[in-house]
Write an enzyme that holds these catalytic residues in place. Structure first.
Site, PDB file in Angstrom:
ATOM      1  N   SER A 127      37.442  36.202 -59.816  1.00  0.00           N
ATOM      2  CA  SER A 127      38.563  36.997 -60.288  1.00  0.00           C
ATOM      3  C   SER A 127      38.381  37.333 -61.775  1.00  0.00           C
ATOM      4  O   SER A 127      37.334  37.828 -62.167  1.00  0.00           O
ATOM      5  CB  SER A 127      39.873  36.253 -60.015  1.00  0.00           C
ATOM      6  OG  SER A 127      40.979  37.094 -60.181  1.00  0.00           O
ATOM      7  N   ASP A 269      39.838  41.981 -49.769  1.00  0.00           N
ATOM      8  CA  ASP A 269      40.446  41.806 -51.088  1.00  0.00           C
ATOM      9  C   ASP A 269      41.314  43.017 -51.442  1.00  0.00           C
ATOM     10  O   ASP A 269      40.831  44.150 -51.490  1.00  0.00           O
ATOM     11  CB  ASP A 269      39.330  41.640 -52.132  1.00  0.00           C
ATOM     12  CG  ASP A 269      39.817  41.042 -53.448  1.00  0.00           C
ATOM     13  OD1 ASP A 269      41.011  41.175 -53.756  1.00  0.00           O
ATOM     14  OD2 ASP A 269      38.985  40.456 -54.168  1.00  0.00           O
ATOM     15  N   HIS A 302      41.934  38.214 -51.475  1.00  0.00           N
ATOM     16  CA  HIS A 302      41.365  37.814 -52.758  1.00  0.00           C
ATOM     17  C   HIS A 302      41.121  36.304 -52.840  1.00  0.00           C
ATOM     18  O   HIS A 302      40.112  35.853 -53.379  1.00  0.00           O
ATOM     19  CB  HIS A 302      42.304  38.268 -53.873  1.00  0.00           C
ATOM     20  CG  HIS A 302      41.795  38.000 -55.253  1.00  0.00           C
ATOM     21  ND1 HIS A 302      40.683  38.627 -55.777  1.00  0.00           N
ATOM     22  CD2 HIS A 302      42.252  37.155 -56.231  1.00  0.00           C
ATOM     23  CE1 HIS A 302      40.462  38.198 -57.009  1.00  0.00           C
ATOM     24  NE2 HIS A 302      41.402  37.312 -57.311  1.00  0.00           N
TER      25      HIS A 302
END
Length: 337
Positions: A127, A269, A302
């Site tokens: 991330s 994601d 994600h």
């Protein structure tokens, strides 16, 4: 917990022009510095330098005899200044708007210099941590042997910026900013399919939908362990990822990075879209041979980089296994090992 160390950086000048003294805290796991190849692990938005061990947020991936084996490597993790994990960096950043992802990469670079580390075997991050990894590689194109951004990108897209803008509004205006921002974020970190798979429209004993109860739980848990100032800082860093700012286009910048680049996307994601990663890969592959892409298959969106460890390790083992890291198709650039 491994001991927290601290590096003082005086008069650091941010891209904004502001100047501050910075306390950069870090932890080291595995082998002592200078005794083994160094792997830098960049934490995500609510993470910290405790990357392995009993309370480590990536303990399934990093540790003795694990994929990133601390019997073999030195694992280094910095705390983003102001993330609230180290007492010395609490509230040192009064105005989160002065910060950018490139500033953090620069601070990490100064930290490496002060630790006398001039070569990293790998930089890995998920991330926002992956975005900082991209920024570090762009700042120091010859520093890193293996650049591994996971569920991330070299830029904040308009979609990401829009959601960070909503997060900022919640953090500034909500009566319960940490909990409410976290609830909103969790709907982006997962997917509609993940929610359906997990909850099936069920209710708990009090009659509340379990999907809502789960979000309430995550909001309250973050409120208990995280600081509002830290959330503002990390959200600001997230929305400022951009290795091309004031430098040229993506190819101009990324083609200068000498690292082997291993992009790991997630097919579901909703935050860092896989299509963006594939587009970057195809574009960069036209001018740079040592770039690869892998895609985690998951319904969990994600957060799959914190869930799908079997898949993730299959992609990473060829890099971190000593018998495989010198394969002909993954060349050693700087001979960090």
């Amino acid at each position: 917990m491994e001991k927290l160390h601290n590096i003082k950086i005086e008069n650091f000048k941010f891209q904004s022009g502001d100047t501050l003294d910075i306390d950069l805290s870090y932890q080291i796991f595995g082998q002592p510095l200078n005794d083994a190849p160094v792997i830098l692990v960049n934490h995500a938005l609510t993470g910290n330098s405790q990357v392995c061990g009993k309370h480590g947020w990536w303990q399934n991936l990093i540790g003795p005899d694990k994929c990133i084996d601390t019997n073999i490597y030195t694992v280094l993790a910095f705390n983003v200044p102001g993330n609230g994990y180290a007492p010395t960096n609490d509230n040192q950043i009064k105005n989160h708007k002065i910060m950018s992802a490139r500033d953090i990469a620069h601070i990490f670079g100064i930290g490496l210099e002060k630790l006398k580390i001039d070569c990293l075997f790998a930089v890995i991050g998920g991330s926002v941590g992956g975005g900082i990894a991209w920024e570090l590689a762009a700042l120091y194109p010859k520093l890193i042997e293996h650049l591994i951004p996971i569920a991330s990108d070299w830029k904040a897209t308009d979609w990401l910026i829009a959601n960070c803008h909503i997060q900022e509004a919640i953090l500034l205006h909500s009566r319960n900013p940490l909990a409410d921002a976290r609830m909103h974020a969790m709907t982006l970190y997962r997917t509609p399919e993940s929610f359906s798979h997990k909850f099936k429209r069920s209710r708990n004993d009090t009659g509340i939908f379990n999907a809502a109860s789960w979000l309430n739980h995550h909001g309250l848990k973050l409120q208990e362990r995280f600081q509002l100032s830290a959330y503002k800082i990390m959200n600001q860093i997230l929305m400022t990822i951009d290795i091309t700012k004031d430098r040229g286009n993506f190819i101009d910048v990324a083609s200068q990075i000498k690292s082997n680049i291993h992009i790991i996307a997630i097919n579901s994601d909703l935050f860092f879209k896989p299509e963006e990663n594939w587009s970057s890969y195809v574009e960069l592959k036209s001018v740079k041979e040592n770039v690869w892409i892998h895609e985690l298959k998951s319904i969990h969106g994600h957060d799959a980089f914190l869930i799908e460890f079997d898949q993730l390790q299959r992609f990473l083992r060829p890099i971190f296994s000593p018998s495989k890291s010198v394969k002909a198709d993954i060349p050693l650039i700087h001979k960090c090992a």
